[in-house]
Design a protein around this motif. Structure first.
Motif, PDB file in Angstrom:
ATOM      1  N   GLU A 167      67.611  30.267  43.346  1.00 34.91           N
ATOM      2  CA  GLU A 167      68.773  29.442  42.996  1.00 34.91           C
ATOM      3  C   GLU A 167      70.058  30.253  42.890  1.00 34.91           C
ATOM      4  O   GLU A 167      71.125  29.692  42.643  1.00 34.91           O
ATOM      5  N   VAL A 168      69.964  31.571  43.067  1.00 32.52           N
ATOM      6  CA  VAL A 168      71.148  32.424  42.998  1.00 32.52           C
ATOM      7  C   VAL A 168      71.679  32.658  44.406  1.00 32.52           C
ATOM      8  O   VAL A 168      70.971  33.170  45.268  1.00 32.52           O
ATOM      9  N   LYS A 169      72.917  32.270  44.624  1.00 30.94           N
ATOM     10  CA  LYS A 169      73.550  32.432  45.930  1.00 30.94           C
ATOM     11  C   LYS A 169      74.908  33.095  45.750  1.00 30.94           C
ATOM     12  O   LYS A 169      75.737  32.630  44.974  1.00 30.94           O
ATOM     13  N   ALA A 170      75.114  34.219  46.459  1.00 31.28           N
ATOM     14  CA  ALA A 170      76.389  34.939  46.356  1.00 31.28           C
ATOM     15  C   ALA A 170      77.517  34.110  46.996  1.00 31.28           C
ATOM     16  O   ALA A 170      77.255  33.308  47.901  1.00 31.28           O
ATOM     17  N   PRO A 171      78.761  34.290  46.514  1.00 26.99           N
ATOM     18  CA  PRO A 171      79.220  35.293  45.549  1.00 26.99           C
ATOM     19  C   PRO A 171      78.883  34.923  44.102  1.00 26.99           C
ATOM     20  O   PRO A 171      78.892  33.741  43.739  1.00 26.99           O
ATOM     21  N   ILE A 172      78.590  35.960  43.329  1.00 30.05           N
ATOM     22  CA  ILE A 172      78.251  35.809  41.926  1.00 30.05           C
ATOM     23  C   ILE A 172      79.044  36.846  41.139  1.00 30.05           C
ATOM     24  O   ILE A 172      79.809  37.618  41.713  1.00 30.05           O
ATOM     25  N   ALA A 173      78.859  36.852  39.838  1.00 36.68           N
ATOM     26  CA  ALA A 173      79.461  37.901  39.007  1.00 36.68           C
ATOM     27  C   ALA A 173      78.517  38.201  37.866  1.00 36.68           C
ATOM     28  O   ALA A 173      77.846  37.300  37.334  1.00 36.68           O
ATOM     29  N   PHE A 174      78.425  39.476  37.503  1.00 37.80           N
ATOM     30  CA  PHE A 174      77.728  39.888  36.297  1.00 37.80           C
ATOM     31  C   PHE A 174      78.720  39.763  35.143  1.00 37.80           C
ATOM     32  O   PHE A 174      79.815  40.331  35.201  1.00 37.80           O
ATOM     33  N   LEU A 175      78.352  39.018  34.109  1.00 39.68           N
ATOM     34  CA  LEU A 175      79.229  38.803  32.964  1.00 39.68           C
ATOM     35  C   LEU A 175      78.635  39.481  31.733  1.00 39.68           C
ATOM     36  O   LEU A 175      77.465  39.285  31.407  1.00 39.68           O
ATOM     37  N   TYR A 176      79.463  40.268  31.056  1.00 37.51           N
ATOM     38  CA  TYR A 176      79.073  40.949  29.828  1.00 37.51           C
ATOM     39  C   TYR A 176      80.052  40.512  28.739  1.00 37.51           C
ATOM     40  O   TYR A 176      81.265  40.636  28.912  1.00 37.51           O
ATOM     41  N   TYR A 177      79.544  40.017  27.601  1.00 36.80           N
ATOM     42  CA  TYR A 177      80.451  39.507  26.585  1.00 36.80           C
ATOM     43  C   TYR A 177      79.964  39.859  25.188  1.00 36.80           C
ATOM     44  O   TYR A 177      78.759  40.018  24.935  1.00 36.80           O
ATOM     45  N   ASN A 178      80.935  39.993  24.298  1.00 35.44           N
ATOM     46  CA  ASN A 178      80.666  40.249  22.888  1.00 35.44           C
ATOM     47  C   ASN A 178      80.056  38.987  22.289  1.00 35.44           C
ATOM     48  O   ASN A 178      80.669  37.923  22.323  1.00 35.44           O
TER      49      ASN A 178
END
Length: 737
Positions: A51-62
């Motif tokens: 179900e993952v299709k590029a473009p994507i982004a890795f998100l890092y959050y507090n």
């Protein structure tokens, strides 16, 4: 013995991706170290999910403050994305070696300035090494230089060694200095590589930004005996994969590591030999969607021109600049301004990634999606095409849905829009909502989620930030009404305090009046939504007297352009008092209208509008109106003023009051009294006035005039003559309409 092989890449470089894959296949590493935050390990395997299709982004959050976040976009042509895919297919470990995102988000970790003693020349190197090299080569555009010399390079074996040599020399000239965050990141990456060297791996492939390559070599690592990190603070971090789009990856949209044209880079990655052809075919499709009539021969001609431009500029292949110029010329767009309107579609297209924002998503998204499911609205999410939902607010479930949909309006999600009812047959308890989902709404939802972990927290944070901006005043009132309808009392004090401060400190009636319509809507339907309208009443108690007291002066000594805008002020105030006739300020409004309508300094457009308002509500005798109109249109009156008065009188109204014989006589006499120059000047105005008049009303006026002609033959008291040819022409036109 273990060895390290460096592969310095350009982020999102299609050429880097193709050559990286070839180089990795040749090197055959047994572990791949990649420049990604240390928390990324859990995300690397998720990329392979169907179900993952590029473009994507890795998100890092507090986790405590989601608005403190880092995102790293990846497209199918990004070297990092292809490196992860390679490691997965080869079943070798993929190890993220960059500084943890939790550390990067603490700005106090990087207070020192190691670059303080560098010269301006050296700082130009550290700030943007690629731009520095491009300028040395005579280029003003670093992306252009890199693409020309590296993205279309065919020899993958030598490329990475040459890039490494370039960066080594630049690092030598800048004496190894950089900003503190970069230096700490490189220290951390060296520590990670030391750990890998101590393990059983023999061939370690390191994929990183080209600038870092010289300080991550095995030789450099072994020389750095004193390479301990200073004590660093860290935030608690969660991470997930989110959908992204080519538009958001574009350098033109504020992404500092972006590229000019993701579509072009995708074409370079898939088939470099056919990249120009594929891009031009894409461009031709976009132009056809805009209504341009283009044949396949146009694309062939455009490619021929792009190749000639590349030859003239002494570059081996056409780049995005040559392709855009050929589109401008061959597709006959017209001018560079026309091209600017299409540039985003040509450069980025509508490519959108997809990710199942499920259990691993941000807390806000999990809550949002669960509400969609519980309220049975998930059928409207991720469904193409507009759909309609009818709500009966007397039903508790429907009221809850309405509150949720009004909540989405606070963030301009633009997924659901309330439609005005075409008929009141169903009563005021009904609402119609139209849904239209678009792919980029998943990205919008992620951005909203970064304001807070809960619905209330996100709304409070978002509205707080909005109030610091210079937004239109009416939007503040909209926020207030939507917050009330959504049953979110937590943000009401913020909004009402802001609106009240504006009312106190400003006197512009045009701006102040823009607050009335949304406030009126909230006040009128407050009981239906079971909301407390006290906040709205308090705001109106401060707004109305300020507005009414300042209005008489605001309609004087103004130019025609402002008078057109002011024409909307009077109806909106009148609408409020029509709804609430017993309001405490109703008498003040009546007094102010009479003052303005009889004041010779009131702008004629607004004076005409006020006469209509008073006449329609029978607050002024008909005989006085006839007398005033005769005076207004007498030959001695100012012709421009009379024309403006007439325009204001009929602004957005019917011509009902023109049916009276005396009014028709007065207007006809005025038109006949105009000399040729005045007639030609005010004919467009008359046409504009009567343009909005219904055909049936125009026919009635014509019949009235015809009747007066008949009355003339029998000895009528006044005369109206119609030219026979023009009368026939008018009747023919009306018949056709």
């Amino acid at each position: 013995m273990a060895s390290i092989k460096l592969f310095g890449i350009r982020h999102h470089g299609a050429g880097s991706s193709r050559r990286l894959l070839e180089a990795l296949k040749q090197y055959q590493p047994d572990v791949l170290a990649i420049e990604l935050p240390a928390e990324s390990s859990q995300l690397l395997t998720h990329i392979q999910h169907p179900e993952v299709k590029a473009p994507i982004a890795f998100l890092y959050y507090n986790t405590n403050h989601p608005d403190q976040s880092i995102y790293l976009p990846l497209a199918s042509f990004s070297p990092e994305y292809q490196a992860i895919q390679f490691a997965t297919l080869q079943q070798i470990p993929c190890v993220p070696i960059d500084l943890p995102a939790g550390v990067s988000l603490v700005s106090s970790n990087f207070k020192n300035d190691p670059e303080a003693d560098l010269t301006k020349y050296q700082k130009r190197i550290t700030r943007d090494p690629i731009a520095f090299l491009a300028k040395q080569a005579g280029y003003t555009d670093s992306e252009r230089w890199w693409e020309t010399h590296f993205e279309q390079w065919t020899d993958h074996e030598k490329l990475f060694d040459i890039i490494q040599d370039f960066m080594t020399e630049l690092r030598h000239q800048s004496i190894g200095m950089d900003d503190e965050e970069t230096l700490i990141r490189e220290q951390y990456m060296r520590q990670c590589l030391r750990k890998l060297l101590k393990k059983k791996y023999k061939r370690i492939a390191v994929v990183c930004g080209a600038w870092h390559g010289p300080v991550l070599t095995q030789e450099f690592i072994e020389k750095q005996t004193n390479d301990e990190l200073k004590k660093l603070q860290s935030h608690p971090i969660a991470c997930c994969i989110i959908p992204w789009s080519y538009k958001n990856m574009s350098l033109n949209n504020g992404y500092s590591a972006g590229i000019v044209s993701p579509i072009w880079h995708e074409a370079l990655f898939k088939n470099p030999k056919m990249a120009a052809s594929n891009f031009l075919v894409h461009a031709m499709h976009q132009m056809r969607n805009e209504g341009a009539e283009l044949s396949p021969a146009s694309a062939i001609e455009a490619e021929r021109l792009a190749n000639m431009l590349a030859l003239l500029r002494q570059i081996p292949f056409p780049g995005i600049d040559e392709l855009l110029e050929s589109c401008l010329t061959v597709f006959n767009i017209g001018n560079s301004e026309s091209l600017e309107l299409l540039k985003e579609k040509l450069l980025c297209g509508s490519i959108q990634g997809s990710v199942d924002l499920g259990d691993d998503a941000l807390p806000f998204i999990r809550i949002f999606k669960s509400l969609l499911k519980r309220l049975r609205l998930n059928r409207f999410w991720m469904e193409d095409g507009p759909q309609i939902l009818e709500l009966d607010l007397r039903k508790e479930k429907h009221l809850e849905i309405s509150r949720f949909l009004n909540y989405t309006q606070l963030f301009h999600l633009n997924w659901a829009r309330e439609k005005a009812l075409e008929t009141q047959a169903l009563g005021n308890f009904h609402e119609h909502w139209q849904f239209e989902w678009k792919a980029d709404m998943e990205i919008t939802l992620v951005r909203i989620a970064l304001y807070g972990n809960t619905l209330k927290e996100a709304a409070r944070k978002f509205i707080g930030i909005e109030l610091e901006k210079n937004i239109p005043w009416f939007r503040l009132a909209d926020y207030l009404v939507h917050a009330l309808k959504a049953d979110f009392p937590e943000i009401l004090p913020l909004l009402s305090n802001k609106i009240e401060s504006i009312i106190i400190s400003h006197t512009d009636v045009l701006q102040l009046s823009s607050l009335i319509r949304p406030l009126l809507s909230g006040l009128e339907y407050g009981s239906i939504h079971k909301m407390d309208t006290l906040f709205i009443k308090n705001v109106l108690d401060k707004l109305l007297p300020k507005l009414l007291i300042n209005l008489p002066d605001a309609v004087k000594f103004i130019d025609n352009e402002r008078s057109l805008k002011m024409l909307e002020v009077i109806p909106v105030i009148q609408l409020f008092f029509d709804k609430f006739k017993q309001h405490e300020f109703a008498d003040l409004w009546k007094e102010q209208r009479l003052i303005m309508v009889h004041d010779a300094l009131t702008h004629p457009r607004l004076q005409g509008k006020l006469w209509y308002v008073l006449l329609e509500r029978q607050e002024i005798p008909w005989i006085k109106f006839v007398e005033f109109m005769k005076f207004q249109f007498s030959q001695s009156s100012d012709i421009p003023k009379s024309a403006l008065w007439f325009e204001g009188f009929l602004h957005n109204q019917t011509v009902f009051y023109l049916m009276h014989p005396e009014i028709l006589e007065c207007l006809d006499d005025w038109i006949q009294s105009l000399d040729e120059s005045h007639f030609n000047s005010y004919l467009p105005l008359m046409r504009r006035v009567f343009e909005s008049v219904a055909v049936s009303e125009k026919r009635r006026i014509l019949n009235q005039l015809k009747q007066k002609t008949i009355s003339l033959e029998s000895g009528a008291a006044f005369k109206i003559k119609l030219d026979a040819k023009r009368q026939k022409l008018l009747e023919g036109l009306l018949a056709k309409i």
